[in-house]
Scaffold this motif. Sequence first.
Motif: not given
Length: 168
Positions: A60-68, A72-75, A101-105, A116-118
């Motif tokens: 779900e985390v990866l999927s939601r990021l892939s659709e953003a 990238s989305l706010r945590m 698979w994910v980076e934070r910034h 978080a960015r995929l």
Amino acid sequence: MEHTERQDAGTARSGTGEPRWLDPEELEAWVQVAMLMMHLPGELDAQLLRDSHLTHFEYEVLSRLSEAQDRSLRMSTLATLAGGSLSRLSHVVKRLQDRGWVERHPCPEDRRVTFARLTDAGHDVVVQAAPGYVENVRRLVVDKLTRTQLGELIRIGRRLNDTVERIV
């Protein structure tokens, strides 16, 4: 307590302290929802772990990021969309970061906010996992319902999830 001995289930009982007991139809509806809440997560986890070495929450985390936008989305937004707490999300994002698979910034406008960015590698993982996941969703839910029932499920889901929609 019998339904006929109490106030109508739709009437609030302010000040009496008596619970608003469920009538048989309400109870059956709740039992069906509770069974789904118990059954579906295990089924979804089992397939994803077997086929993609991901938990359902990780997917779900990866999927939601892939659709953003910009992947990238706010945590805090991601936690809501993925259906978990910010604490749980932080632990999972750390694991996903360790896998590349994910980076934070930090947010440039507000350093208290983290995004978080995929990564491309993370995108590849979710793209590879998606076909098996979708087939499992079809098997467990979609293919068991008519188009009319799917429409009803959409309306019911929107009504039950209206708090989440307002947050996002």
